[in-house]
Design a protein around this motif. Structure first.
Motif, PDB file in Angstrom:
ATOM      1  N   GLN A   1      -6.108  -7.713   9.501  1.00 39.38           N
ATOM      2  CA  GLN A   1      -7.399  -8.449   9.539  1.00 39.38           C
ATOM      3  C   GLN A   1      -8.153  -8.817   8.220  1.00 39.38           C
ATOM      4  O   GLN A   1      -8.727  -9.842   8.097  1.00 39.38           O
ATOM      5  N   ILE A   2      -8.115  -7.981   7.224  1.00 40.57           N
ATOM      6  CA  ILE A   2      -8.631  -8.321   5.980  1.00 40.57           C
ATOM      7  C   ILE A   2      -7.796  -9.236   5.039  1.00 40.57           C
ATOM      8  O   ILE A   2      -8.475 -10.003   4.506  1.00 40.57           O
TER       9      ILE A   2
ATOM     10  N   GLN B   1       0.696  -1.108  -0.090  1.00 38.80           N
ATOM     11  CA  GLN B   1      -0.071   0.076   0.040  1.00 38.80           C
ATOM     12  C   GLN B   1       0.920   1.338   0.164  1.00 38.80           C
ATOM     13  O   GLN B   1       1.666   1.305   0.819  1.00 38.80           O
ATOM     14  N   GLU B   2       0.603   2.359  -0.945  1.00 41.51           N
ATOM     15  CA  GLU B   2       1.345   3.242  -1.079  1.00 41.51           C
ATOM     16  C   GLU B   2       0.820   4.560  -0.525  1.00 41.51           C
ATOM     17  O   GLU B   2      -0.388   4.508  -0.203  1.00 41.51           O
TER      18      GLU B   2
ATOM     19  N   GLU C   1      -3.656  -2.453  10.490  1.00 41.55           N
ATOM     20  CA  GLU C   1      -4.711  -3.272  10.988  1.00 41.55           C
ATOM     21  C   GLU C   1      -5.385  -3.852   9.994  1.00 41.55           C
ATOM     22  O   GLU C   1      -5.879  -5.094  10.049  1.00 41.55           O
ATOM     23  N   SER C   2      -5.810  -3.069   8.937  1.00 36.48           N
ATOM     24  CA  SER C   2      -6.597  -3.609   7.848  1.00 36.48           C
ATOM     25  C   SER C   2      -6.010  -4.561   7.201  1.00 36.48           C
ATOM     26  O   SER C   2      -6.570  -5.544   6.702  1.00 36.48           O
ATOM     27  N   MET C   3      -4.454  -4.434   6.828  1.00 34.59           N
ATOM     28  CA  MET C   3      -3.872  -5.576   6.149  1.00 34.59           C
ATOM     29  C   MET C   3      -3.886  -6.825   6.963  1.00 34.59           C
ATOM     30  O   MET C   3      -4.074  -7.848   6.489  1.00 34.59           O
TER      31      MET C   3
ATOM     32  N   THR D   1       0.096   9.209   9.901  1.00 37.02           N
ATOM     33  CA  THR D   1      -0.988   9.692  10.823  1.00 37.02           C
ATOM     34  C   THR D   1      -1.694   8.386  11.530  1.00 37.02           C
ATOM     35  O   THR D   1      -1.255   7.142  11.215  1.00 37.02           O
ATOM     36  N   ALA D   2      -2.931   8.367  12.161  1.00 37.43           N
ATOM     37  CA  ALA D   2      -3.436   7.147  12.636  1.00 37.43           C
ATOM     38  C   ALA D   2      -4.044   6.365  11.514  1.00 37.43           C
ATOM     39  O   ALA D   2      -4.220   5.216  11.456  1.00 37.43           O
ATOM     40  N   GLN D   3      -3.988   6.797  10.227  1.00 39.36           N
ATOM     41  CA  GLN D   3      -4.496   6.151   9.105  1.00 39.36           C
ATOM     42  C   GLN D   3      -3.315   4.935   8.996  1.00 39.36           C
ATOM     43  O   GLN D   3      -3.685   4.071   8.481  1.00 39.36           O
TER      44      GLN D   3
ATOM     45  N   ARG E   1      -4.248   2.247  11.004  1.00 38.12           N
ATOM     46  CA  ARG E   1      -5.446   1.496  10.374  1.00 38.12           C
ATOM     47  C   ARG E   1      -5.088   0.601   9.384  1.00 38.12           C
ATOM     48  O   ARG E   1      -5.708  -0.275   9.105  1.00 38.12           O
ATOM     49  N   ALA E   2      -4.366   1.158   8.437  1.00 36.51           N
ATOM     50  CA  ALA E   2      -3.945   0.480   7.226  1.00 36.51           C
ATOM     51  C   ALA E   2      -3.390  -0.796   7.692  1.00 36.51           C
ATOM     52  O   ALA E   2      -3.456  -1.863   6.899  1.00 36.51           O
TER      53      ALA E   2
END
Lengths: 349, 370, 309
Positions: free
Chosen positions: B89-90, B71-72, B85-87, B77-79, B82-83
């Motif tokens: 979990q998803i 992911q680029e 964590e998304s990697m 930031t908090a993003q 989240r990114a």
């Protein structure tokens, strides 16, 4: 009476939602040309924005600053100004929060956080109020001046964090001193989401009340609608414009302060990530209605959040989300042409 | 680009066919596939910092049972949190590689939350008490910069070389010192003009800086910015020499390229292998040539044999640790003594290097660090 | 002047002068494009997007075909397409032209980054500079005075546009559409079609500014290429009072201001570079404050223009 009101918000809402659907279809077609099946695309958009708990948390975290930044453009638009300075006000707000947080000799966490947030709002407010004042006193175009102020704000931030307020113990990144850790705002219990989104929603509701149920809100609309009428009514146009700009800037400043108090604890270039510009988009989508801002900020937060999954699943450039946002924006603007033609005119007056 | 893209879309289709969002994770564990998620702050084919990581990512992806997701443009930031964590979990990522310095606080948060996931960060910020499933690693780039400096010093005609830095950070100034020391080791009266642009990525300013330096008679430059492509191409156009940074940039300046300082981030592959086989791995890894954490770009065509030999000889000094970069007598560019004659700083003395707030004699400029 | 090749303090002045010429071209072309659009009574705030998309198309075309001038053409066509989109949407009733501009800013940048990604790595054939340094045998001066051909194009265009605004039929229609919709209608001209042509033309010229960025200076394609030049150029239009030749002077001034920071640092003046690098922005704002007025409309401002109301 009630019906009339529902018509007042229902039509713009329907228009925006309709435009949104058209934009999503266009985007689907655009991606299909790149060989990405639409159903998989929409499913990824959904999963990445609101389809899982982690995605919802992602979307909410992103929506908070976007929502507050949108108010910067929205409030000024009510008095007829097109302000694009959300990005700069966010930076100033972050700086304000840090300066006050570092200087405060307080030990109360709650009071400390609150004062940091207020300082951020004050800094951001004064920054945009300056553009409002320049508009009224010198006739400087506010769109251009706020754009310039964005660049100037970023230069001030970079100057301060690379010397005067730099925390030299942070070696890999130029950042300011940190506020005391007990001033940091916790997450909403049970969620990996900070309180920013709830603060933002609260501000929207307050603003809704201000605009709709107070004399000041009414006079803002008069100024925004027609300067000459406002003059004839004896309204202090300059004060109303400057105060409105202040309020708008304060909202964006609050966004910057929340980023500091809830995420970073310090000011750095991480404050400059484009929330201000997404905010402008949301303000237009919401057609200057504070409550609609909540909905559209969540939506834009969701789109931004799903961008990561689009990249990972389809290996598309990250700019796919910018393309989608641009399409939505254009469709919403074009849909204005239909306003007044969707719902039947009420004949009984 | 196109071919890799097809490969990736193919695998993405497979994922979606799985249906449930957690199925990939189960699938991954069943086949003992390790899914590695790379996060970049900018575009990964930038001929710069991000590319140096993307090159490593591709090497790591070639290890058996390894799957790469990327992911680029993930901001610090908090993003970022989240990114990642998304990697996890998803996409069922088991290993997260964060390439940007500012991801570290977010990596720490998540490493505590996901003890089964390995977090690797290109920053060497790990300290005692931090989670054991986090790794920080980073090379001493001042060593290859010293070698670039030797080449620059031998090749300069005006005796003036230029260093373009992005941000006022200690490692940038160490690189600058290495570059200057290298040049002055072969040309004692050489000077190095230092310009800090203030931005990681600002092509117009970088090009403008190269031009201003050339106007001042500088004839070799190195640019410590996110993507040195513009600086090197501008140097080539103005007919001066250049050294690379981050990754192999020799293609950008067929005439004027000397050599360059490169990271070796593919070390992360070794950590990941050890981790997934239950073997010990370091939580903190720094180093230079002696432990293969940094490399030198291939020489450009215009570099004569004797220059190449001198550079390679000096490189041996770093490899067998017989040569120390900072050694007395050493003065800063204000004339203050930094190291008395006979004093030496170990090449792995990170504490000294982090506290470098001076520029060595011969460098023209200031750090602004306190 | 101790060693050969050194220009010293003269070098600082020279760097600012040469920098003014190097940096000013995109400002010049975009501000000319915007001047024409605004003269017709519309504001296209999306020229930053046009600039970036133009830069990408120019670079990509040059990579694929090997011809930089085809790239320049592609940049113009890309800019004109965005201009056309702007015009068509703005021709709808109740649509705010400034907002459409912001939307096209987003979309233009988005499309450029989306399709431009495979072109970050390759190298393109650049435009060849026109050599003005033949009188000097100083290598720095010679190579510093390799001037962008698009700079001359912009200069000629500025003079030509200035002349045709006053002296041609089309100039008259254009100004009429901007000054008074009623007057334009009275002479049987469709205001909307005049504005459509003006916006498409403005987009074309602004797209060329992008080609200047990617094919001459700094001569590269990446996502940080334009640090807001398209936006600043729109501010320049106001400062230049909608006058094409003044756009030229304003762009030079602006380019020079951008070159101050690197030039000073190249001789070792290292204090406050962030602030010095912000000089163009502060400078423009100061000029706007100085030259605007709340009580009267700016001379040269088209009265149908929403931006100047």
């Amino acid at each position: 009476m009630l019906d009339l009101r529902s018509q007042e918000w229902l039509e713009p809402f329907l228009l925006s939602v309709g435009a949104l659907i058209v934009a999503l279809l266009l985007f689907g077609a655009f991606m299909m040309l790149q060989g990405i099946p639409p159903l998989e695309l929409y499913s990824a958009l959904y999963i990445g924005s609101f389809g899982t708990r982690i995605s919802i948390e992602n979307s909410l975290t992103l929506a908070a600053p976007i929502l507050l930044a949108a108010l910067c453009t929205l409030i000024a638009a009510r008095v007829g100004l097109l302000v694009m300075g959300g990005e700069g006000a966010i930076v100033l707000g972050g700086l304000g929060a840090v300066l006050v947080g570092v200087a405060l000799p307080l030990s109360s966490p709650l009071l400390g956080s609150l004062l940091c947030l207020l300082a951020g709002a004050l800094f951001g407010g004064l920054w945009i109020a300056m553009a409002g004042g320049l508009k009224r006193v010198r006739g400087v175009n506010e769109t251009i001046s706020t754009l310039l102020l964005n660049y100037i704000a970023i230069a001030i931030l970079n100057h301060l964090i690379s010397g005067p307020i730099r925390d030299f113990s942070q070696t890999l990144k130029a950042q300011s001193w940190s506020i005391p850790s007990y001033f940091m705002m916790p997450n909403i219990p049970g969620w990996s989401v900070h309180w920013g989104i709830l603060i933002g929603i609260l501000v929207c509701v307050l603003l809704h009340v201000l605009l709709r149920h107070t004399t000041f809100g009414f006079s803002m609309d008069v100024v925004g609608g027609n300067n000459r009428a406002a003059q004839m009514a004896g309204l202090p146009i300059t004060s109303i414009v400057v105060i409105s700009c202040f309020l708008g800037g304060a909202a964006a400043g609050l966004a910057g302060a929340i980023e500091v108090v809830a995420v970073h604890g310090a000011a750095s270039e991480s404050l400059v990530v484009g929330f201000g510009y997404t905010g402008i988009l949301v303000a237009f989508l919401a057609r200057q209605k504070p409550l609609a801002v909540i909905f559209f900020a969540l939506l834009m937060g969701g789109i931004a959040a799903s961008g990561g999954l689009l990249q990972r699943r389809f290996d598309v450039p990250y700019a796919a989300t910018a393309v989608l946002q641009g399409m939505i924006f254009l469709c919403v603007l074009a849909s204005s042409a239909l306003s007044g033609r969707i719902l039947p005119e009420r004949k009984s007056k | 680009m196109i071919s890799r893209r097809n490969v990736l879309t193919g695998s993405a289709g497979l994922l979606l066919a799985g249906g449930s969002i957690f199925s990939d994770r189960v699938l991954a564990q069943g086949k003992k596939t390790t899914t590695v998620g790379f996060l970049y702050a900018a575009t990964r084919n930038d001929y710069g910092f991000n590319q140096s990581f993307a090159v490593a990512a591709r090497r790591i992806a070639q290890l058996p049972n390894m799957k790469l997701i990327e992911q680029e443009r993930v901001p610090e930031t908090a993003q970022a949190e989240r990114a990642m964590e998304s990697m996890i979990q998803i996409d069922g990522a088991n290993v997260i590689v964060g390439t940007s310095f500012g991801y570290w606080p977010f990596i720490l948060n998540l490493a505590k939350k996901y003890p089964d996931v390995l977090f690797v960060h290109g920053g060497a910020l790990w300290k005692d008490g931090d989670p054991k499933n986090a790794i920080g690693f980073r090379g001493y780039m001042e060593e290859p910069h010293y070698l670039c400096g030797i080449a620059a010093g031998m090749m300069t005609k005006t005796g003036k070389i230029g260093f373009i830095g992005s941000k006022p950070l200690f490692f940038i100034f160490n690189n600058c010192n290495g570059f200057t020391l290298g040049a002055r080791s072969v040309k004692p009266n050489a000077t190095c003009q230092v310009v800090i642009t203030g931005d990681w990525d600002n092509p117009v300013k970088e090009a403008e800086t190269v031009n201003a330096l050339v106007d001042q008679g500088v004839d070799v430059i190195v640019a410590n910015v996110d993507s040195p492509k513009v600086a090197i191409e501008t140097a080539e156009r103005r007919g001066i020499l250049s050294c690379g940074y981050h990754t192999d940039l020799s293609a950008l300046a067929p005439k004027g390229f000397l050599t360059g300082a490169e990271w070796n981030w593919s070390k992360a592959g070794e950590f990941i292998e050890s981790w997934r086989n239950g073997k010990p791995y370091p939580n903190l890894q720094r180093g230079g040539f002696s432990n293969n954490m940094v490399t030198l770009s291939a020489f450009g065509k215009s570099v004569p044999k004797e220059v190449q030999d001198a550079v390679l000889k000096a490189r041996e000094g770093f490899v067998n640790d017989s040569f120390k970069l900072y050694k007395g007598p050493l003065k800063d560019n204000q004339g203050n003594e930094v190291l008395a004659a006979g004093r030496e700083i170990s090449n792995s003395d990170n504490a000294f290097k982090v506290n470098v707030k001076f520029l060595v004699e011969g460098a023209i400029g200031s750090t602004g660090l306190k | 002047m101790t060693e050969a090749g050194e220009l010293g303090w003269w070098g600082v002045l020279f760097a600012i002068f040469a920098g003014a010429i190097r940096v000013s071209t995109p400002y010049l072309l975009v501000s000319l494009g915007e001047t024409i659009t605004e003269k017709s009574g519309r504001t296209n705030l999306g020229l930053e997007g046009t600039l970036v998309l133009g830069a990408m198309c120019a670079f990509a075309t040059s990579v694929i075909t090997g011809s930089p001038w085809l790239g320049v053409l592609a940049a113009g066509v890309a800019g004109a397409s965005l201009g056309l989109l702007h015009a068509l949407i703005c021709n709808l009733p109740r649509v705010n032209d400034i907002a459409v501009g912001i939307a096209l800013f987003l979309l233009g940048v988005g499309l450029a980054f989306y399709f431009g990604k495979p072109f970050i790595e390759p190298r393109a054939t650049m435009l060849t500079g026109i050599s003005l340094g033949f009188w000097s045998d100083h290598p720095a001066i010679r190579s510093g005075l390799e001037v962008n051909p698009l700079f001359f194009l912009g200069l000629l265009l500025a003079i030509f546009l200035q002349w045709s605004l006053i002296n041609t039929k089309w100039g008259l229609y254009l100004r009429m559409a901007g000054e008074s919709e009623d007057a334009a209608r009275a002479v049987g001209r469709s205001v909307q079609s005049v504005r459509t042509y003006a916006t498409v033309f403005g987009g074309f010229i602004s797209g060329l500014g992008g080609a200047s960025l990617s094919l001459f200076y700094p001569g590269n394609w990446n996502e940080g290429l334009s640090s807001g030049q398209g936006l600043m150029a729109i501010a320049l239009v106001i400062f230049a009072r909608w006058n094409p030749v003044r756009c030229f002077y304003a762009s030079l001034l602006f380019g020079g201001a951008s070159a101050i920071g690197p030039a000073l640092q190249s001789v070792g003046i290292n204090q406050g570079y962030y602030l010095i690098n912000a000089a163009p922005y502060v400078f423009t704002l100061g000029l706007l404050i100085y030259s605007s007025s709340a009580s009267y409309r700016l001379a040269g401002a088209p009265s149908e223009l929403s931006l100047s109301r």
